[in-house]
Design an enzyme around this catalytic site. Structure first.
Site, short mmCIF file in Angstrom:
data_model
loop_
_atom_site.label_atom_id
_atom_site.label_comp_id
_atom_site.label_asym_id
_atom_site.label_seq_id
_atom_site.Cartn_x
_atom_site.Cartn_y
_atom_site.Cartn_z
N HIS A 161 16.14 10.69 -16.39
CA HIS A 161 16.06 11.92 -17.17
C HIS A 161 15.25 12.98 -16.43
O HIS A 161 14.67 12.74 -15.37
CB HIS A 161 15.44 11.63 -18.54
N CYS A 177 10.88 4.77 -17.18
CA CYS A 177 12.06 5.55 -16.78
C CYS A 177 11.90 6.14 -15.39
O CYS A 177 10.82 6.14 -14.81
CB CYS A 177 12.30 6.67 -17.79
#
Length: 201
Positions: A161, A177
């Site tokens: 992301h 992440c």
């Protein structure tokens, strides 16, 4: 009009005679300042060289049998994401965030299963355990830690992301992440199809 006295002549002569004595010390001070500036510039260049050298190109064949629809390798050591399109003619590399600790790092094979522009963010139970003050959910926007675009993996709660906090890029700063600059995740988002194979190493 200046009064010329023996005292004025004495101090004027004394100041003039001191100039040659002061000049070397002034030159030494200037030289020291220049040396410090040169050392700082050399250190900055060395840092840039080290940062650049840490981003080494990868060969997809070291990670996958075929390129499939596209391939991504997230290198948590050099903190870079490597992308290849379906026939290998498009290879791109992006600096990333990586997980803060080894406990939060998941390595292995997965794939892109969903993509979202303007993702919402919901903290995981483990995040809430670390910080009970986290909100239940954050909508898309400048406070959202997922940035402008998100690509979801087969592993729950693991994503590739964007981020609004650009200080995190290149650091161990995520909860698991892989994060990119918003403009870079937007670029990657456009060229990455669902089903892209991903490996975290």
């Amino acid at each position: 009009m200046t009064n010329i006295t023996r005292r004025n002549v004495f101090f004027t002569g004394l100041a003039a005679s001191a100039l040659p004595l002061l000049a070397p010390s002034v030159l030494r001070a200037q030289s020291a300042i220049l040396d410090q500036a040169d050392a700082a510039a050399a250190a900055a260049e060395d840092t840039i060289r080290r940062n650049i050298s840490s981003f080494k190109t990868q060969d997809w064949r070291d990670h996958f049998e075929t390129l499939g629809v596209a391939s991504i390798v997230c290198d948590t050591k050099s903190r870079a994401l490597h992308y290849w399109n379906h026939d290998g003619t498009d290879y791109r590399m992006y600096p990333t965030t990586v997980p803060m600790t080894d406990d939060l790092t998941r390595l292995g094979y997965t794939e892109i299963v969903r993509k979202k522009v303007g993702p919402t963010w919901t903290p995981t139970p483990s995040m809430r355990e670390r910080d009970p003050n986290l909100p239940d959910m954050l909508p898309a926007g400048g406070e959202n830690p997922l940035g402008t675009h998100a690509m979801y993996l087969t592993w729950p709660a693991y994503l590739i992301h964007g981020t609004y906090d650009t200080r995190k890029i290149g650091r161990r700063s995520s909860s698991g992440c892989i994060g990119l600059y918003n403009e870079k995740i937007a670029e990657l988002f456009e060229i990455t199809p669902i089903g892209t194979q991903v490996r975290l190493v």
